[in-house]
Motif scaffolding. Structure first.
Motif, PDB file in Angstrom:
ATOM      1  N   ALA B 192     -22.712  25.576  13.876  1.00 15.93           N
ATOM      2  CA  ALA B 192     -21.989  25.452  12.660  1.00 15.93           C
ATOM      3  C   ALA B 192     -22.267  26.660  11.659  1.00 15.93           C
ATOM      4  CB  ALA B 192     -22.505  23.830  12.021  1.00 15.93           C
ATOM      5  N   LEU B 195     -20.511  29.681  12.514  1.00 13.26           N
ATOM      6  CA  LEU B 195     -18.892  29.561  12.359  1.00 13.26           C
ATOM      7  C   LEU B 195     -18.798  29.681  10.826  1.00 13.26           C
ATOM      8  CD1 LEU B 195     -18.044  27.022  15.248  1.00 13.26           C
ATOM      9  CD2 LEU B 195     -17.555  29.348  15.126  1.00 13.26           C
ATOM     10  N   MET B 196     -19.745  29.017   9.972  1.00 17.00           N
ATOM     11  CA  MET B 196     -19.367  29.242   8.664  1.00 17.00           C
ATOM     12  C   MET B 196     -19.439  30.588   8.186  1.00 17.00           C
ATOM     13  SD  MET B 196     -18.858  26.218   7.400  1.00 17.00           S
ATOM     14  CE  MET B 196     -19.706  25.466   5.988  1.00 17.00           C
ATOM     15  N   ALA B 199     -16.346  32.243   9.290  1.00 11.53           N
ATOM     16  CA  ALA B 199     -15.179  32.042   8.294  1.00 11.53           C
ATOM     17  C   ALA B 199     -15.473  33.105   7.084  1.00 11.53           C
ATOM     18  CB  ALA B 199     -15.132  30.492   7.844  1.00 11.53           C
TER      19      ALA B 199
END
Lengths: 633, 457
Positions: B192, B195-196, B199
Motif C-alpha cells: 500500500a 502504491l501511495m 500515486a
C-alpha cells in the motif's frame, strides 16, 4: 598528395555550397570563378595522385575517414580507394569537367539561373567523384544516386518548359529501374561475401572462387542492370537522347565525363566478378553490340544536331560494353577516355553551332557554317574524325583494341562491330557535311547573327581537339608501340586477366584488322562526301515522302511509343484504379473514420476537465482507492 | 562537489543588491553546476553526503547536468518575462531554489530527502505559478496547484510512512536490502505504501488520473513558469521516480507493474486524445506534456539496463524541444495577445526562422526521425519491448500517431494559413541565440544519439 585525397570531392561540394546558397548575392563572374576553380583544384590534386600511384609498389592505397555505418556484422567505413582505375577516371571527370565548366561560363552567360547552373554542375562533379573514389559498393551507390539526382536537376534545368521536365522525369525513372538492379546486386554481394561490401574484401575472396558460380552470375547480371540504366543500354537507353533537353554543356558533361561512364566504371571495377561468370560476360557483350548497332542505325536519320550526337553516345557506350564483355577491360576504359575527349568536343562544338544559330538545332536549317565558325569547324572536324576512327586519331586506337578482342572472341561480333563503325562514320560525316558545307539554309536573321563563339568557349574546344588528336597515343597496339595505358592499368585487371587468359592475336591478323578498319573508314568518308557534298543531297524535310523503313528508323523504331503502350499506360490505368478504389474508399475511409473517432473521444474526454477543484481531488482519491482495491484482490 | 554547485546557486540568489550582475552570474553559475556535476562523473564509488542523505552517483550526475543545462536555457528564455515584473530577484531566487530541489530529487539517498526535494521544488513553484499577481488565471493556477500538490504530498508522505513501517528505515540502501531479503513475506501495508508513493509521484509527473491539475495550471501560469514545470519539474520527477523504484521496489514489481501499465496506457491515450480538441496552443502543449509522461512511464515499467539511459535521453530531448516550443509560444502570444492556435497563422511568412525552428521542435516532440524525439521514443520503445511490454508499446505507437495529428496543426497554421495582420514579427538576440542552440541540440541528438547514450554503455 595522400593527405589531399579528401579534398578532391570536397572542393566541388564546397563550390556547390557557395554557389548554391549565395548564388544570388554573388556576381556572375564570382560564381563562375568559384565553380571553375574548385574543379580545377580537384584536377590538380588528381594529377598529383596520378603520378604518385604509378610509382607506388602496390599501385593502390586506401584513405580511411571514419566509420560510416556499423550495424551488426555490417561495417562500412567511409574510405576512398586510389588505384590506377580510379585515378584515370578522376582525371577524366575533373579534367573534362573543368573544360566544360569554363565553356559554360560563356555559354550560359545570359541565363538567369547562372549561379544555380554552376551549383548543379559542381554537385554533379562531386557525386561522380564520390562514385569513383569510394572503396566499397555503398559509397559507389551514394555517388550513383547522386549523379542520377543531378542529371534530373540539370536536364530539367529550364523547368518552365513541360517537355524538358518530362525528359528529366524520364531520365530519373529509367535510372531508378537500373538503380534497383544495382541495389539488389549490392545486397546479394553482402549476403554472398559474408557481410562484406568493400572492394578489397570482396575481390580478394572472389579471386579464389571457381568460374561459373550461379550466385556470381546473378550478382553480375544485377549489377549490369544498374549499368544499363546509367550507361543507357538497351532496353533502358531512351532517356539519354531525351536528356538533350538540358543546356548543351550538361549534355557534354553527362555524355562525356560523368554519368554514362559510371556503368562502365562499375563493371570495370568489378572485373574479377565478371571474369568468374562467362554467362554474364556474354550478356554484356551481346547487349553492347546490339545497342551499338541499334543506336547507330537511329543516328543515320536524325536531324537534330544533339540527337545525332546522343545516339552516337549510346552507340559508343555499346562498344565499351562489347569491350568489357569480350574481356578487353583496358580497351573499354581506353575507349571511355578517348570518347570523353571527342564526345565532349563534339557536344561543345554543337553548342557553339547552336549558339551561333541563335538556338536552332535542326541541321537542315544549317549549312555552310565553316566560313562563319572557323574554329568550331576545325575542331568539329577533328572530333568527327576521332569518333569515326580515322587512322591515328584517338578513336582509332581504342575502337581497334575493342574490335581486335571481339575478333579474337567471336568473328561475328567483330563483323557487327565493323558494321556499326561504318554507320558511325557515315552519320557523323552526314552531320558534319550538312552542317558545315553546302549553302546556308536558315533564315536571313540567323545568317546575319552568325558569329564565332567567345574565347571561353573556343579555348576548351581547342584543348579538347588536341586531346582527341593525340589521346590515342597512350594506347598504341603492340605491333606499333607500347600500350602505356595497359601497363598503367595492369594491376587493376591482373587477376581477371589470369582467369580469362588466352593467347594474343598474331601480328599479321592484327595488322590486317587495323588496315581493314582504316580502309573502311576512308571509303565511307569518301562515300559520304560524294553523297552530301558533290551530289548535294540533303536530309528529307518534314512531310517529305520517305520509305516506310526510313520512317520507322527516323521515329527511333517507335520504342518510346512501345514503352508508353507497354508500361506507362497499363501502370497509369492500374494506379488510377488503385486511387479510385483502394485509396479513396478503403484508405481514406479508414483514416477519416479514425480521425472522427479520435475527435469525438477528444470532445468527450475534454469534458472531464471541469475546472472544479473538488472534482479533481475526488478523482484523485477515487483513483487511489481503486488502485489499492484492485491490487489487494 | 554538488554542494559547491548548489552553493553557487543558492548564494547567487541571495545577492539582492546588484541586479544587473545577477543575470549573467546565474547563467554562469548554472553552467558551472553542470560542469561540476560532470567532474563527479565516474567516481566509481558513490559519494555519500550528509550521512547518506544524498547519494551522488552517475545517475544523479547525468541528471544534474541535464537539469542545470535546462535551467540555463530556461533562464535565457525567461529573461524578458521577468523584466516585466517588479520583484525580479525574488523570482530568480525562487526558480533557483526550485532547481536546487530538483537536484536533490535526482540524488536523494534517503526517503526524507526525496520528500524534502519535492517540497523544495514545489513550494517556490506554487508562488511562481501565481507570480502574475493581477491576473486571475495566474492566481487560480497557483491555488489549484498548491491545493492539489498538498494532497499529493500527503499521499507521498503517507506512503513513505507505510514503507518505513514495513522496513524500519528511511535509508534507501537499507530499504532496498530489506525488501530484497524479505521479498516473499512483506506485510500488506508495505505494498500500500509503495502504491501511495507511486500515486504521489504520478501527480508530480502528471500521469492520468492524477493529471487534472496540469492543464489548468499550465494554462493559467505565466508561459515561462509553464515551461519550467514542463521541463525541469518533469525531468526531476521522473528521475526521482525511476531512482526510487529501480533502487528499492524491483522485488515488489508484480504489485506495481500492473498499476504503472494502466497509468501509462491511460496517460498516453488521454493526453494525446484530449490534445486534439484544444483551441489554445498552450493548453495543447499541456496535454502533450501529459502524453509525454506516458511515454516515459514505459521506461519505468521496463526497468532494464537500458531504461535509465532511455529516460535520460528522453528527458533531455523532450526538455530541449519543449523549451523551444514554449519560447516560440511565448513570443507568438506576446505578439498576438492570444495563445490560440490561430495566432500561429502565417508565421512562416513573417519570420521564417522562428517558423522553421518551431517546426523542428514540434517534429521532435512528435518523434519524427532526424530529430532527437525520434530516438528518444525509439529507445523507450525498444527498452519496453525488451522487457516484454509489446502491447503497451503498440498503444504508445498509436498514441503517438494521434500526437502527430495535433502537432501538425501548428505546422499547418504556420505555413499554410494566412495571417490576419501584417505587423512585423521580431525577436531579440537572446531568444535567437537560445533557439539556435536548442535547435542544434535537437538535431545533434537526433543525428548522433551516441552522445548521451555513451554515458552508460
Amino acid at each position: 598528395m595522400k593527405d589531399l585525397v579528401g579534398l578532391i570531392p570536397l572542393l566541388p561540394l564546397l563550390g556547390w555550397f557557395i554557389t548554391g546558397l549565395f548564388g544570388k548575392k554573388l556576381s556572375r563572374t564570382a560564381a563562375g570563378l568559384i565553380a571553375c576553380s574548385t574543379v580545377l583544384g580537384s584536377f590538380a590534386i588528381s594529377l598529383g595522385l596520378f603520378f604518385e600511384v604509378e610509382h607506388l609498389e602496390t599501385h593502390r592505397f586506401t584513405v580511411d575517414f571514419f566509420s560510416w555505418i556499423s550495424a551488426g556484422t555490417l561495417q562500412v567505413p567511409f574510405s576512398f580507394l586510389i588505384d590506377p582505375l580510379s585515378c584515370l577516371f578522376l582525371l577524366i571527370i575533373t579534367g573534362i569537367g573543368f573544360l566544360i565548366h569554363v565553356y559554360s561560363f560563356g555559354y550560359m552567360h545570359d541565363d538567369d539561373g547562372f549561379a544555380r547552373f554552376f551549383s548543379y554542375l559542381n554537385l554533379f562533379v562531386f557525386f561522380m567523384l564520390l562514385l569513383v573514389l569510394g572503396s566499397n559498393y555503398l559509397i559507389m551507390f551514394v555517388g550513383w544516386e547522386g549523379v542520377g539526382l543531378c542529371s534530373y536537376l540539370l536536364i530539367g534545368f529550364w523547368f518552365k518548359n513541360t517537355a524538358y521536365n518530362k525528359a528529366a522525369n524520364k531520365a530519373f525513372i529509367m535510372n531508378r529501374i537500373g538503380d534497383l538492379g544495382f541495389l539488389l546486386g549490392i545486397i546479394l554481394i553482402f549476403l554472398t561475401f559474408d557481410g562484406n561490401i568493400g572492394y578489397a574484401e570482396v575481390f580478394d575472396k572472389a579471386k579464389y572462387m571457381s568460374s561459373g558460380d550461379g550466385t556470381i552470375t546473378a550478382i553480375t547480371l544485377l549489377l549490369f542492370i544498374g549499368a544499363m540504366g546509367k550507361s543507357a543500354q538497351i532496353p533502358l537507353y531512351t532517356w539519354l537522347p531525351d536528356a538533350m533537353a538540358g543546356p548543351t554543356p550538361v549534355s557534354a558533361l553527362i555524355h562525356a565525363a560523368t554519368m554514362v561512364t559510371a556503368g562502365i566504371y562499375m563493371v570495370a571495377r568489378s572485373n574479377i566478378l565478371y571474369a568468374l561468370s562467362p554467362v554474364a560476360m556474354e550478356v554484356v557483350a551481346i547487349t553492347g553490340i546490339v545497342t551499338a548497332l541499334f543506336a547507330a542505325s537511329i543516328g543515320l536519320l536524325q536531324n537534330d544536331i544533339k540527337k545525332v550526337l546522343a545516339y552516337s553516345t549510346v552507340s559508343q557506350l555499346g562498344y565499351m560494353f562489347l569491350g568489357l564483355g569480350v574481356g578487353a577491360f583496358t580497351g573499354a576504359v581506353f575507349h571511355v577516355m578517348t570518347h570523353a575527349f571527342f564526345k565532349a568536343l563534339l557536344f561543345l562544338g554543337a553548342g557553339s553551332v547552336i549558339h551561333a544559330m541563335s538556338g536552332e538545332q535542326d541541321i537542315r536549317k544549317m549549312g555552310g557554317l565553316k566560313k562563319a565558325l572557323p574554329i568550331t569547324y576545325m575542331t568539329f572536324l577533328i572530333g568527327t574524325l576521332a569518333i569515326a576512327g580515322f587512322p591515328l586519331f584517338s578513336g582509332f586506337f581504342s575502337k581497334d583494341e575493342i574490335l581486335a578482342h571481339a575478333f579474337d572472341h567471336n568473328k561475328v561480333l567483330w563483323f557487327l562491330g565493323m558494321l556499326g563503325a561504318v554507320m558511325t562514320t557515315f552519320y557523323m560525316f552526314r552531320l558534319f557535311f550538312v552542317t558545315f558545307w553546302g549553302k546556308f539554309n536558315g533564315t536571313k536573321e540567323q545568317q546575319y547573327h552568325l558569329h564565332e563563339s567567345p574565347k571561353s568557349m573556343t579555348i576548351p574546344l581547342m584543348v579538347l581537339a588536341v586531346l582527341s588528336l593525340v589521346g590515342g597515343f597512350v594506347g598504341l597496339p603492340e605491333i606499333i608501340g607500347t600500350h602505356r595505358l595497359e601497363e598503367f592499368l595492369a594491376p587493376v585487371f591482373a587477376d581477371s586477366k589470369m582467369k580469362l587468359f588466352h593467347a594474343p592475336l598474331s601480328h599479321d591478323t592484327e595488322w590486317t584488322l587495323l588496315i581493314t578498319a582504316s580502309i573502311v573508314c576512308v571509303v565511307v568518308i569518301a562515300f559520304a562526301y560524294q553523297y552530301f557534298v558533290v551530289k548535294g543531297r540533303r536530309p528529307a524535310e518534314e512531310g517529305e515522302e520517305i520509305s516506310p523503313l526510313a520512317k520507322t528508323v527516323s521515329n527511333k523504331y517507335y520504342i518510346d511509343e512501345l514503352y508508353e503502350a507497354l508500361f506507362t499506360k497499363p501502370l497509369n490505368w492500374l494506379s488510377d484504379k488503385f486511387y479510385k478504389i483502394f485509396e479513396l474508399q478503403v484508405v481514406d475511409g479508414i483514416v477519416n473514420e479514425t480521425g472522427k473517432l479520435v475527435n469525438t473521444l477528444s470532445g468527450v474526454l475534454r469534458l472531464l476537465q471541469t475546472g472544479r477543484i473538488g472534482f479533481y481531488l475526488f478523482a484523485m482519491v477515487l483513483s487511489i482507492i481503486l488502485i489499492l482495491f484492485v491490487t489487494t484482490f | 562537489m554538488v554542494i559547491a554547485g548548489l552553493g553557487v546557486i543558492a548564494m547567487l540568489s541571495e545577492i539582492f543588491s546588484f541586479k544587473k550582475l545577477l543575470y549573467p552570474l546565474v547563467l554562469l553559475g548554472l553552467l558551472a553546476a553542470a560542469v561540476l556535476a560532470g567532474l563527479d562523473w565516474n567516481h566509481d564509488t558513490r559519494i555519500p553526503l550528509f550521512g547518506n542523505m544524498i547519494m551522488f552517483d552517475n545517475f544523479s550526475a547525468a541528471f544534474t547536468i541535464v537539469l542545470s543545462f535546462t535551467g540555463f536555457l530556461w533562464f535565457i528564455m525567461a529573461r524578458d518575462s521577468f523584466n516585466e515584473e517588479s520583484s525580479l530577484t525574488d523570482h530568480y531566487a525562487l526558480a533557483l531554489f526550485s532547481l536546487a530541489g530538483a537536484v536533490v530529487m535526482v540524488s536523494f539517498g534517503n526517503m526524507t530527502m526525496l520528500f524534502l526535494g519535492i517540497e523544495i521544488l514545489s513550494i517556490p513553484l506554487y508562488v511562481l505559478a501565481g507570480s502574475r499577481k493581477t491576473d486571475v488565471h495566474s492566481n487560480e493556477a497557483a491555488f489549484k496547484y498548491f491545493l492539489m500538490g498538498a494532497f499529493a504530498s500527503g499521499f507521498l508522505l503517507f506512503g513513505i510512512a507505510l514503507v518505513y513501517g514495513a522496513t524500519g528505515s528511511f535509508d534507501i540502501p537499507k530499504i532496498s536490502l530489506y525488501v530484497a531479503e524479505h521479498a516473499t513475506n512483506l506485510p500488506g501495508f508495505f505494498y500500500a505504501g509503495v502504491l501511495m508513493m507511486l500515486a504521489g509521484m504520478a501527480f508530480k509527473v502528471s500521469a492520468v488520473p492524477f493529471h487534472f491539475w496540469a492543464p489548468d495550471v499550465y494554462q493559467g501560469s505565466p508561459t515561462t513558469i509553464t515551461a519550467f514545470m514542463a521541463t525541469i519539474v518533469k525531468t526531476a520527477a521522473f528521475a526521482a521516480l525511476f531512482r526510487l523504484f529501480s533502487n528499492c521496489f524491483i522485488p515488489a514489481a508484480t504489485t506495481w507493474s500492473g498499476v504503472v501499465w494502466t497509468l501509462a496506457a491511460l496517460t498516453l491515450l488521454t493526453g494525446n486524445i484530449t490534445a486534439v480538441y484544444q483551441q489554445s496552443a498552450k493548453r495543447m502543449l499541456a496535454y502533450s506534456s501529459i502524453a509525454h509522461a506516458g511515454y516515459m512511464m514505459l521506461a519505468i515499467l521496463a526497468m532494464n539496463k537500458f531504461s535509465a539511459t532511455a529516460v535520460l535521453y528522453y528527458t533531455a530531448s523532450y526538455s530541449v524541444s519543449t523549451i523551444v516550443s514554449f519560447t516560440v509560444l511565448q513570443l507568438v502570444a506576446a505578439h498576438k495577445g492570444s495563445d490560440l492556435l490561430e495566432s500561429f497563422n502565417g508565421l512562416a511568412k513573417k519570420n521564417s526562422f522562428v517558423a522553421v525552428v518551431m517546426t523542428i521542435a514540434i517534429l521532435s516532440l512528435a518523434g519524427i526521425p532526424v530529430t532527437a524525439g525520434f530516438f528518444a521514443k525509439y529507445y523507450i520503445f525498444t527498452s519496453a519491448i525488451d522487457s516484454g511490454f509489446t502491447a503497451l508499446v503498440i498503444i504508445a505507437v498509436i498514441a503517438s500517431l494521434i500526437g502527430v495529428y495535433y502537432y501538425f496543426m501548428i505546422i499547418i497554421n504556420m505555413f499554410f494559413k494566412e495571417s490576419t495582420d501584417d505587423s512585423p514579427f521580431v525577436i531579440g538576440a537572446a531568444h535567437r541565440f537560445l533557439l539556435i542552440v536548442c535547435t542544434l541540440l535537437i538535431l545533434a541528438l537526433g543525428l548522433f544519439p551516441d552522445i548521451i547514450l555513451r554515458f552508460w554503455i
